[in-house]
Design a protein around this motif. Sequence first.
Motif, PDB file in Angstrom:
ATOM      1  N   ILE A   7       0.865  -1.181   0.000  1.00 32.46           N
ATOM      2  CA  ILE A   7       0.000   0.000   0.000  1.00 32.46           C
ATOM      3  C   ILE A   7       0.897   1.225   0.000  1.00 32.46           C
ATOM      4  O   ILE A   7       1.709   1.390   0.903  1.00 32.46           O
ATOM      5  N   THR A   8       0.754   2.047  -1.010  1.00 33.65           N
ATOM      6  CA  THR A   8       1.517   3.295  -1.055  1.00 33.65           C
ATOM      7  C   THR A   8       0.551   4.439  -0.790  1.00 33.65           C
ATOM      8  O   THR A   8      -0.421   4.621  -1.529  1.00 33.65           O
ATOM      9  N   VAL A   9       0.811   5.175   0.295  1.00 34.36           N
ATOM     10  CA  VAL A   9      -0.046   6.309   0.634  1.00 34.36           C
ATOM     11  C   VAL A   9       0.688   7.585   0.227  1.00 34.36           C
ATOM     12  O   VAL A   9       1.764   7.892   0.765  1.00 34.36           O
ATOM     13  N   LEU A  10       0.148   8.288  -0.739  1.00 31.60           N
ATOM     14  CA  LEU A  10       0.784   9.489  -1.277  1.00 31.60           C
ATOM     15  C   LEU A  10       0.702  10.626  -0.258  1.00 31.60           C
ATOM     16  O   LEU A  10      -0.127  10.589   0.670  1.00 31.60           O
ATOM     17  N   GLY A  13      -2.639  11.814   0.673  1.00 28.67           N
ATOM     18  CA  GLY A  13      -3.551  10.893   1.334  1.00 28.67           C
ATOM     19  C   GLY A  13      -4.207   9.866   0.421  1.00 28.67           C
ATOM     20  O   GLY A  13      -4.881   8.958   0.901  1.00 28.67           O
ATOM     21  N   GLN A  14      -4.000  10.002  -0.873  1.00 29.18           N
ATOM     22  CA  GLN A  14      -4.571   9.004  -1.783  1.00 29.18           C
ATOM     23  C   GLN A  14      -3.722   7.738  -1.734  1.00 29.18           C
ATOM     24  O   GLN A  14      -2.522   7.806  -1.438  1.00 29.18           O
ATOM     25  N   THR A  15      -4.331   6.607  -2.034  1.00 30.25           N
ATOM     26  CA  THR A  15      -3.602   5.350  -1.876  1.00 30.25           C
ATOM     27  C   THR A  15      -3.601   4.502  -3.143  1.00 30.25           C
ATOM     28  O   THR A  15      -4.499   4.601  -3.983  1.00 30.25           O
ATOM     29  N   LYS A  16      -2.557   3.686  -3.228  1.00 28.35           N
ATOM     30  CA  LYS A  16      -2.443   2.710  -4.313  1.00 28.35           C
ATOM     31  C   LYS A  16      -2.204   1.358  -3.644  1.00 28.35           C
ATOM     32  O   LYS A  16      -1.302   1.227  -2.816  1.00 28.35           O
ATOM     33  N   VAL A  17      -3.036   0.390  -3.968  1.00 33.55           N
ATOM     34  CA  VAL A  17      -2.921  -0.938  -3.365  1.00 33.55           C
ATOM     35  C   VAL A  17      -2.488  -1.918  -4.454  1.00 33.55           C
ATOM     36  O   VAL A  17      -3.116  -1.997  -5.508  1.00 33.55           O
ATOM     37  N   LEU A  38     -10.316   1.408   2.852  1.00 32.22           N
ATOM     38  CA  LEU A  38      -9.659   2.696   2.604  1.00 32.22           C
ATOM     39  C   LEU A  38     -10.540   3.709   1.893  1.00 32.22           C
ATOM     40  O   LEU A  38     -10.373   4.905   2.090  1.00 32.22           O
TER      41      LEU A  38
END
Lengths: 64, 145
Positions: A7-10, A13-17, A38
């Motif tokens: 999980i990358t949280v930019l 606050g947006q996330t990439k799973v 999320l």
Amino acid sequence: MSKTIEITVLPNGQTKVETKGFVGSACRQASQFMERALGQQTDEVFKAEFHQSASSQHRIQQGE
Amino acid sequence: MSPVLWGLHRAFSFPFTQLEEQALSHIVSIQTEVRDPVAIRSACDRLNLPPPYFGTVKLFSSSATGWAVELPEWRYPVVADINTGKLAYDNYNGRWGEQKLLDSFLQRYAVEKASIEARKRGHSVIEQPLKDGSIKLTVSVGGGL
């Protein structure tokens, strides 16, 4: 290959799973709980590298 | 099977068979929604903010009900409606509060929420800051799936 969810949280606050090491449709199921927890899904991509993983597995089997 | 039917069978069944048998990476982008009071509190703790409180809070020309978070130097609190996942706030385009502080709160909330959900399922979590300011969580999924 180990099974992981990355999980990358930019900074905004947006996330990439991203799921790694899962086979077939299990990759989608594996991260569903996280995605739901999320927020709202805005995009979904299946990564092309799965072809390489498959080739690697195949070579290992041939060598046995 | 006739050559035509066999051709159709191959054309339609092969990709699905391949999908089921191959290792796949699956990437999903998510717009973060703030719905968990436990993760809100945890984010406030980690950022050394005052504890969140539930109530109806006055913003400049309106009011909002939900979990209020007080950010440093912000004139009004940020209010999370956990039913909708949306935040209500009025920072007057940055004059009454820096946007980056709100972004930091949202980032920390997402990190805390993801960690809580992973641990609920017995998965281990490793947190790693990245150079671009992002935070990466690696969740190890044991067996099962």
